[in-house]
Write an enzyme that holds these catalytic residues in place. Structure first.
Site, PDB file in Angstrom:
ATOM      1  N   GLY A  65       0.797  -1.218   0.000  1.00  0.00           N
ATOM      2  CA  GLY A  65       0.000   0.000   0.000  1.00  0.00           C
ATOM      3  C   GLY A  65       0.824   1.258   0.000  1.00  0.00           C
ATOM      4  O   GLY A  65       2.041   1.240   0.198  1.00  0.00           O
ATOM      5  N   ASP A  86       5.203  -7.869  13.203  1.00  0.00           N
ATOM      6  CA  ASP A  86       6.160  -7.096  12.407  1.00  0.00           C
ATOM      7  C   ASP A  86       6.589  -5.832  13.155  1.00  0.00           C
ATOM      8  O   ASP A  86       6.591  -4.734  12.604  1.00  0.00           O
ATOM      9  CB  ASP A  86       5.553  -6.731  11.048  1.00  0.00           C
ATOM     10  CG  ASP A  86       6.610  -6.239  10.049  1.00  0.00           C
ATOM     11  OD1 ASP A  86       7.810  -6.525  10.254  1.00  0.00           O
ATOM     12  OD2 ASP A  86       6.228  -5.566   9.074  1.00  0.00           O
TER      13      ASP A  86
END
Length: 295
Positions: free
Chosen positions: A19, A129
């Site tokens: 994105g 993450d």
């Protein structure tokens, strides 16, 4: 450019694996927002699935350390996610400017990160993450955790595990050994990443600095991190060492435990020029009042 006939895109502020993020304005409410869109070149069934998951997972977690979700949908261009705009600096930027951070600032950032993780893990949500680039330090010294694109809710059939063509979820140099080799994630893999982030903030270097991809990853298994240095209190050194244990059972078991072990080091914060201002803000008053509550 106007998204969904409502959100005006002003300028790009970030670009990730699937994105791009824009600073924008909600023209209906006249407020600044962040708008994330799936990149045209990554518009596949898998990226759309991940994008939907990210929006739903972020909406699950109501916490001042996570951007609020305002809207999610699809227009003629594609899918979009509208979030609270966070005014601050990625911790990567802070480290680029200051190399390493004073113990008190590293502890403050780490404690706030663990406060977010305590809330997330209580809902069985694992980020997967965590790294300096996904942590935003705001001008009022608050920390916001970003990018839940590969997060998962354990034990929930509504959030299937991400696999497939886009590679293993996470960033290799901040992954726990069991996450990298076996794909096993849990609250303890997030805490391993916290150890990597703390180590980097305290020393200005990565816990496992590679000369190449294989040797960097191999460092998680064969060679210990270099010492943190004499400037780091031995109790904090012991905590970071424990977080970086290769065996999950030897790490601290809860984010709130790590929070409480970090909190004593959050004192006498020196100035952090160009990053945090020294102005008393309403959120400091609010937090100061809550700190008086005894449970």
């Amino acid at each position: 450019m106007l998204v969904a006939q409502r959100y005006e895109l002003r300028q790009p502020i970030g670009r990730g694996g699937m994105g791009e993020i824009w600073e924008g304005v909600d023209t209906h409410l006249n407020r600044k927002v962040a708008v994330k869109r799936v990149r045209r070149d990554r518009l596949t069934e898998e990226t759309v699935r991940r994008f939907r998951r990210e929006a739903r997972i972020m909406a699950l977690l109501r916490h001042p350390g996570v951007p609020a979700v305002h809207d999610f949908g699809q227009d003629d261009y594609g899918f979009f996610l509208v979030m609270e705009f966070v005014d601050g600096w990625p911790v990567t930027h802070v480290l680029d400017a200051h190399e390493s951070l004073p113990v008190s600032w590293a502890a403050l950032i780490g404690a706030q990160l663990c406060a977010v993780l305590s809330a997330a893990h209580a809902r069985s949500l694992v980020h997967r993450d965590l790294k300096p680039g996904n942590l935003m330090l705001c001008r009022d010294a608050t920390l916001v955790v970003l990018d839940f694109g590969v997060a998962t809710v354990q034990g929930s059939p509504d959030f299937s595990v991400i696999t497939g063509t886009m590679g293993a979820p996470g960033t290799e140099l901040y992954m726990a050994p069991e996450q990298f080799h076996e794909g096993r994630t849990s609250a303890l893999t997030d805490l391993y990443s916290v150890g990597c982030v703390l180590y980097e903030m305290l020393t200005g270097r990565r816990a496992f600095h590679p000369t190449g991809f294989v040797t960097g990853v191999d460092g998680h298994f064969r060679r210990p991190s270099a010492p943190l240095g004499a400037a780091v209190p031995k109790e904090l050194d012991a905590l970071v060492t424990a977080l970086l244990e290769r065996e999950p059972g030897r790490r601290p078991q809860r984010a709130d435990e790590v929070f409480h072990r970090l909190l004593p080091f959050v004192r006498d914060l020196p100035p952090l020029p160009g990053v945090v201002d020294r102005v008393m803000r309403p959120i400091h008053l609010y937090a100061g009042a809550l700190s008086r509550v005894s449970w």
